[in-house]
Design a protein around this motif. Structure first.
Motif, PDB file in Angstrom:
ATOM      1  N   GLU A   1      12.443 -21.904   6.556  1.00  0.00           N
ATOM      2  CA  GLU A   1      12.314 -22.591   5.262  1.00  0.00           C
ATOM      3  C   GLU A   1      10.876 -22.633   4.743  1.00  0.00           C
ATOM      4  OE1 GLU A   1      12.554 -27.056   7.269  1.00  0.00           O
ATOM      5  OE2 GLU A   1      13.676 -26.596   5.461  1.00  0.00           O
TER       6      GLU A   1
ATOM      7  N   ARG B   1       4.020 -27.963   3.421  1.00  0.00           N
ATOM      8  CA  ARG B   1       5.195 -28.714   2.940  1.00  0.00           C
ATOM      9  C   ARG B   1       4.973 -29.306   1.533  1.00  0.00           C
ATOM     10  NH1 ARG B   1      10.197 -28.466   5.630  1.00  0.00           N
ATOM     11  NH2 ARG B   1       9.683 -27.790   7.736  1.00  0.00           N
TER      12      ARG B   1
ATOM     13  N   PRO C   1       9.924 -26.454   1.086  1.00  0.00           N
ATOM     14  CA  PRO C   1      10.531 -27.763   0.768  1.00  0.00           C
ATOM     15  C   PRO C   1       9.958 -28.893   1.632  1.00  0.00           C
ATOM     16  CG  PRO C   1      11.979 -26.516   2.210  1.00  0.00           C
ATOM     17  CD  PRO C   1      10.804 -25.612   1.922  1.00  0.00           C
TER      18      PRO C   1
ATOM     19  N   PRO D   1      10.627 -32.019   4.220  1.00  0.00           N
ATOM     20  CA  PRO D   1      11.685 -32.363   5.173  1.00  0.00           C
ATOM     21  C   PRO D   1      12.435 -33.603   4.698  1.00  0.00           C
ATOM     22  CG  PRO D   1       9.552 -33.069   6.010  1.00  0.00           C
ATOM     23  CD  PRO D   1       9.290 -32.384   4.691  1.00  0.00           C
ATOM     24  N   ALA D   2      13.555 -33.905   5.342  1.00  0.00           N
ATOM     25  CA  ALA D   2      14.339 -35.083   4.941  1.00  0.00           C
ATOM     26  C   ALA D   2      13.587 -36.371   5.277  1.00  0.00           C
ATOM     27  CB  ALA D   2      15.692 -35.050   5.651  1.00  0.00           C
ATOM     28  N   GLU D   3      12.828 -36.361   6.387  1.00  0.00           N
ATOM     29  CA  GLU D   3      12.111 -37.562   6.830  1.00  0.00           C
ATOM     30  C   GLU D   3      10.727 -37.599   6.172  1.00  0.00           C
ATOM     31  OE1 GLU D   3      12.163 -34.795   9.248  1.00  0.00           O
ATOM     32  OE2 GLU D   3      14.309 -35.041   8.924  1.00  0.00           O
TER      33      GLU D   3
ATOM     34  N   GLN E   1       4.507 -32.750  11.723  1.00  0.00           N
ATOM     35  CA  GLN E   1       5.445 -31.809  11.081  1.00  0.00           C
ATOM     36  C   GLN E   1       4.692 -30.591  10.541  1.00  0.00           C
ATOM     37  OE1 GLN E   1       9.172 -32.057  10.100  1.00  0.00           O
ATOM     38  NE2 GLN E   1       8.487 -29.929  10.142  1.00  0.00           N
TER      39      GLN E   1
ATOM     40  N   GLU F   1       6.318 -34.886  -6.072  1.00  0.00           N
ATOM     41  CA  GLU F   1       6.768 -35.523  -4.830  1.00  0.00           C
ATOM     42  C   GLU F   1       6.211 -34.769  -3.616  1.00  0.00           C
ATOM     43  OE1 GLU F   1       7.881 -38.451  -4.289  1.00  0.00           O
ATOM     44  OE2 GLU F   1       7.980 -38.080  -2.130  1.00  0.00           O
TER      45      GLU F   1
END
Ligand SMILES: O=C(O)CC1=CCC(=O)O1
Length: 263
Positions: free
Chosen positions: A2, A48, A54, A56-58, A64, A171
């Motif tokens: 990703e 990121r 993208p 991450p969800a967290e 990371q 974001e």
């Protein structure tokens, strides 16, 4: 995979990973590419929330950002690489030197610090971006990135970077501010065992020469080189930046590794 990345340079050459700063993309490294691809297979990727990488969800963390680089090495099937990162990319490199040294020969970290800014400052910037978008930050960024003289002499280059930031994902930028708010590698410096070139900008108001000196004082195998630049030193003084980076990497055996190979 990703993470948004691209590879350039000869397939047989040793791998050099390049890691971008907050609010930029892997295009930041364009001034270095011709010289670096003469010696390295160069893997550029977007951190990121930047470019097409993208979030991450967290909530995003420095760990990371570091794990993403290991995932990239695994994805391209390379056991050990060289690494160069600037600002947040440099911090990512220091995390890798502490937590994944076996995957790297050596690191160059530019315009960075073991602790960049303050928790409150990053939280305030994230809040600004989330409520007002990236325009105010994009307008203020050139003064943090470049000296007044550079801005006056190179308006097109500066405006291109600022416009790209204004059009980026708010974001994604705010999430990286969140990671920087929590990131503090000061106590980890003595455990960064791989050789590390620390490039500082003599006029950098964000990550100062003092910050770079602290890295070199506490990391066991680090050397300092000061460039006549502000924060985005690879753009401000591309030839000097690239020459020092190549000189360091070749001293770490990178050139030997490539030239000893058979084709
Ligand atoms: O403050 C800035 O915009 C510069 C910067 C700090 C961390 C990073 O990656 O860029």
């Amino acid at each position: 995979m990703e993470i948004d990345y691209r590879l350039d340079g000869p397939e047989q050459a040793p791998l050099l990973v390049l890691s971008n700063s907050l609010g930029t993309t892997y295009s930041l490294w364009q001034p270095q590419m011709a010289a670096l691809t003469a010696h390295f297979r160069v893997l550029r990727y977007n951190q990121r929330g930047h470019g097409a990488t993208p979030l991450p969800a967290e909530p995003l963390t420095l760990a990371q950002l570091g794990d993403d680089v290991i995932a990239l090495l695994n994805h391209v099937g390379v056991e050990r690489a060289y690494f160069c990162g600037i600002s947040m990319g440099g911090l990512t490199g220091m995390w890798l030197n502490r937590y994944a040294p076996s995957r790297f020969h050596a690191f160059a970290v530019a315009n960075t610090a073991a602790r960049i800014g303050s928790r409150e400052g990053w939280q305030a910037r994230a809040e600004t971006v989330r409520t007002q978008g990236l325009k105010p930050v994009a307008e203020a960024s050139p003064a943090r990135w470049f000296s007044a003289a550079f801005i006056q002499r190179h308006p097109d280059q500066v405006n291109a970077l600022a416009s790209a930031l204004a059009a980026a994902d708010a974001e994604g930028y705010a999430a990286c501010c969140g990671a920087l708010a929590a990131a503090d590698l000061r106590s980890a410096l003595p455990a960064m065992v791989r050789p590390m070139l620390v490039l500082a900008g003599q006029d950098d108001p964000v990550t100062t020469v003092q910050d770079a000196t602290e890295i070199v004082r506490h990391a066991p195998d680090a050397e300092l080189h000061i460039l006549p630049a502000s924060h985005l030193s690879n753009i401000a003084v591309p030839e000097a930046f690239t020459a020092r980076l190549l000189h360091f990497l070749q001293r770490q055996g990178a050139a030997d590794e490539y030239s000893n190979r058979t084709y």
